[in-house]
Design a protein around this motif. Structure first.
Motif, PDB file in Angstrom:
ATOM      1  N   LYS A 147       3.982 -11.518  32.858  1.00  0.00           N
ATOM      2  CA  LYS A 147       2.700 -11.212  31.988  1.00  0.00           C
ATOM      3  C   LYS A 147       2.117 -10.270  31.211  1.00  0.00           C
ATOM      4  O   LYS A 147       1.745 -10.224  30.388  1.00  0.00           O
ATOM      5  CB  LYS A 147       1.938 -11.922  33.214  1.00  0.00           C
ATOM      6  CG  LYS A 147       0.351 -12.243  32.820  1.00  0.00           C
ATOM      7  CD  LYS A 147       0.286 -12.744  34.324  1.00  0.00           C
ATOM      8  CE  LYS A 147      -1.822 -12.789  33.604  1.00  0.00           C
ATOM      9  NZ  LYS A 147      -2.638 -13.105  35.048  1.00  0.00           N
TER      10      LYS A 147
ATOM     11  N   ARG B 172       4.752 -21.014  31.296  1.00  0.00           N
ATOM     12  CA  ARG B 172       4.450 -20.933  32.368  1.00  0.00           C
ATOM     13  C   ARG B 172       4.013 -19.316  32.702  1.00  0.00           C
ATOM     14  O   ARG B 172       3.752 -18.433  33.433  1.00  0.00           O
ATOM     15  CB  ARG B 172       4.810 -22.040  33.214  1.00  0.00           C
ATOM     16  CG  ARG B 172       4.010 -21.744  34.170  1.00  0.00           C
ATOM     17  CD  ARG B 172       4.878 -23.016  35.572  1.00  0.00           C
ATOM     18  NE  ARG B 172       4.452 -23.983  35.248  1.00  0.00           N
ATOM     19  CZ  ARG B 172       5.774 -25.155  35.010  1.00  0.00           C
ATOM     20  NH1 ARG B 172       6.618 -24.815  36.017  1.00  0.00           N
ATOM     21  NH2 ARG B 172       5.175 -25.977  34.199  1.00  0.00           N
TER      22      ARG B 172
ATOM     23  N   GLU C   4       2.591 -21.086  22.586  1.00  0.00           N
ATOM     24  CA  GLU C   4       2.998 -22.123  23.846  1.00  0.00           C
ATOM     25  C   GLU C   4       3.111 -23.612  24.020  1.00  0.00           C
ATOM     26  O   GLU C   4       3.038 -23.928  22.360  1.00  0.00           O
ATOM     27  CB  GLU C   4       1.779 -21.943  24.976  1.00  0.00           C
ATOM     28  CG  GLU C   4       1.211 -20.233  24.790  1.00  0.00           C
ATOM     29  CD  GLU C   4      -0.309 -19.769  25.904  1.00  0.00           C
ATOM     30  OE1 GLU C   4      -0.939 -21.119  25.826  1.00  0.00           O
ATOM     31  OE2 GLU C   4      -0.823 -19.400  25.601  1.00  0.00           O
TER      32      GLU C   4
ATOM     33  N   LEU D  24       2.625 -16.689  30.919  1.00  0.00           N
ATOM     34  CA  LEU D  24       1.383 -16.460  31.093  1.00  0.00           C
ATOM     35  C   LEU D  24       1.643 -15.813  32.813  1.00  0.00           C
ATOM     36  O   LEU D  24      -0.301 -15.952  33.565  1.00  0.00           O
ATOM     37  CB  LEU D  24       0.658 -18.150  31.255  1.00  0.00           C
ATOM     38  CG  LEU D  24       0.486 -18.701  29.561  1.00  0.00           C
ATOM     39  CD1 LEU D  24      -0.104 -19.758  29.892  1.00  0.00           C
ATOM     40  CD2 LEU D  24      -0.681 -17.376  29.606  1.00  0.00           C
ATOM     41  N   GLU D  25       2.071 -16.580  33.651  1.00  0.00           N
ATOM     42  CA  GLU D  25       1.904 -16.183  35.249  1.00  0.00           C
ATOM     43  C   GLU D  25       2.995 -15.402  35.915  1.00  0.00           C
ATOM     44  O   GLU D  25       2.468 -14.538  36.996  1.00  0.00           O
ATOM     45  CB  GLU D  25       1.796 -17.467  36.012  1.00  0.00           C
ATOM     46  CG  GLU D  25       0.880 -18.612  34.984  1.00  0.00           C
ATOM     47  CD  GLU D  25       1.333 -20.254  36.347  1.00  0.00           C
ATOM     48  OE1 GLU D  25       2.175 -19.970  37.121  1.00  0.00           O
ATOM     49  OE2 GLU D  25       0.241 -21.240  35.642  1.00  0.00           O
ATOM     50  N   ASP D  26       4.006 -15.085  35.570  1.00  0.00           N
ATOM     51  CA  ASP D  26       5.362 -14.486  36.086  1.00  0.00           C
ATOM     52  C   ASP D  26       4.502 -12.744  35.920  1.00  0.00           C
ATOM     53  O   ASP D  26       4.634 -11.777  35.063  1.00  0.00           O
ATOM     54  CB  ASP D  26       6.123 -14.808  35.409  1.00  0.00           C
ATOM     55  CG  ASP D  26       7.639 -13.992  36.486  1.00  0.00           C
ATOM     56  OD1 ASP D  26       7.355 -13.164  36.551  1.00  0.00           O
ATOM     57  OD2 ASP D  26       8.469 -14.875  35.951  1.00  0.00           O
TER      58      ASP D  26
END
Length: 407
Positions: A88, A79, A56, A82-84
């Protein structure tokens, strides 16, 4: 300016091609086509793999221009991993152990973490290296190894799974994928822009060229408002990059683990000696452990003249290398196997003599500074640009996959 009703062609359905296609579709571009000579992902592509290292990243106030560009990519992709919801599921935050054996390499590692030393734990003895993983995983002596570990903010990505997830989502959103002969691009066609059609500013920038169309192996001519070249190691076949891009191959092998071994090796941090090689936990599906040796890479050279002149060859005169051509091979050089087994002897000697269940070379496109080459085709007129280049993964840019489509 790219309008939502513009037609867009992406050459290459690999790591970056699928990411770009997905983000275009997500943002309302309704006429996107991906062309590739093979089924996605390609058999030669480095991204067609069990796993890739992920660390990261973030941006810093004192970034240089080049550091800003890379760290911006790194921030965006972090990002997304971690989030999509598409990406993810394929990111495993297991942490990593980084190491070196020589003084210069260790100094380079320290430079990489300068200002962030507090995030890492020093690992400098055999016992400390072995203690980074469950007992029985690392059994080597780790002679002359030095490094550090990081328990969070890093890990690995199931590469092939992420590519297919992006492709499948892009297709659901309307992107067309054309593969095989119908998708194998063999030629680009350019036309010069007439001087009378240019503004004075455009004339001052020199003669411009526009991508007129492209030809696939079945003879079809394709045209689009905008074309993106994202074909990785194959890009050099279509365009002269003036020695800024070199198709390069790296080597990998798998070892088949038993069920009990696979369970022991589950959720391991990545172990990476930047001079020797690396490994990650076995595949949950096949129980295969991937090992890579660390080396600058191989090329399949193309010469400026053929070797038919036996007299020239007999005199020992060399031919000029003008390029490198990728090819698929489920074998690796003997010297690569020797390096891999040497790495295993230092880390997991109990596996060092075990047979490889799989081995292959995988290809990417190297740039001189190992940074991505992302720009409009340089010989095109500003304001009339229709050909975008997105190449140069250089063997370490898989982690940027989700960000490439965003930028």
């Amino acid at each position: 300016m790219l309008l939502h009703d513009n037609s867009i062609i992406i050459i290459g359905g690999g790591t970056w091609g699928c990411s770009i296609a997905l983000e275009l579709a997500r943002n309302g571009y309704g006429e996107v086509t991906v062309l590739d000579g093979e089924e996605v992902p390609s058999s030669i592509a480095a991204g067609n793999d069990l796993n890739k290292i992920m660390e990261e990243g973030s941006q810093f106030e004192d970034d240089t221009d080049s550091a800003y560009a890379w760290n911006r990519l790194h921030t965006l992709c972090t990002r997304a991993w971690l989030e999509d919801p598409i990406y993810k599921p394929y990111y495993h935050r297991t942490g990593y152990v980084m190491a070196a054996s020589s003084d210069p390499a260790y100094a380079a590692l320290l430079q990489d973490i300068k200002g962030h030393e507090h995030e890492y734990k020093n690992v400098n003895s055999a016992e400390e290296f072995r203690n980074t993983m469950p007992k029985g995983v690392l059994t080597g002596e780790f002679k002359e190894w030095r490094g550090f570990s990081k328990q969070s903010g890093a890990g690995w990505v199931f590469a092939k799974g992420a590519i297919l997830a992006a492709k499948n989502e892009a297709e659901k959103l309307g992107v067309r994928f054309i593969t095989g002969q119908k998708g194998e691009v063999i030629e680009l066609s350019f036309s010069n822009v007439s001087q009378r059609d240019l503004t004075q500013t455009e004339k001052d920038d020199g003669p411009g060229r526009t991508l007129e169309g492209l030809k696939t192996a079945d003879g079809t001519i394709h045209k689009a408002g905008t074309t993106v070249l994202a074909s990785g190691a194959n890009a050099d076949f279509l365009l002269d990059f003036k020695n800024q891009l070199r198709p390069t191959a790296w080597t990998l092998a798998h070892i088949k683990m038993t069920l009990s071994e696979a369970e022991l090796y589950k959720n391991l941090p990545v172990l990476f000696n930047i001079e020797k090689g690396f490994f990650m936990e076995p595949s949950a599906e096949t129980h295969e452990l991937k090992i890579c040796d660390e080396h600058p890479g191989y090329i399949n050279p193309i010469y400026s003249r053929t070797a038919e002149d036996s007299e020239t060859v007999a005199k020992g005169k060399s031919h000029t290398i003008i390029g490198s051509r990728p090819f698929a091979k489920h074998q690796i050089p003997l010297e690569a196997e020797t390096r891999m087994r040497g790495f295993l002897k230092e880390t997991m000697p109990h596996l060092a003599s075990r047979s490889f269940s799989f081995a292959r070379i995988c290809w990417d496109a190297d740039t001189p500074d190992r940074m991505p080459l992302i720009d409009w085709y340089p010989n095109s007129c500003p304001g009339r640009r229709n050909f975008l280049l997105a190449v140069g993964g250089s063997g370490h840019s898989f982690k940027t996959m989700p960000a490439m489509g965003q930028i």
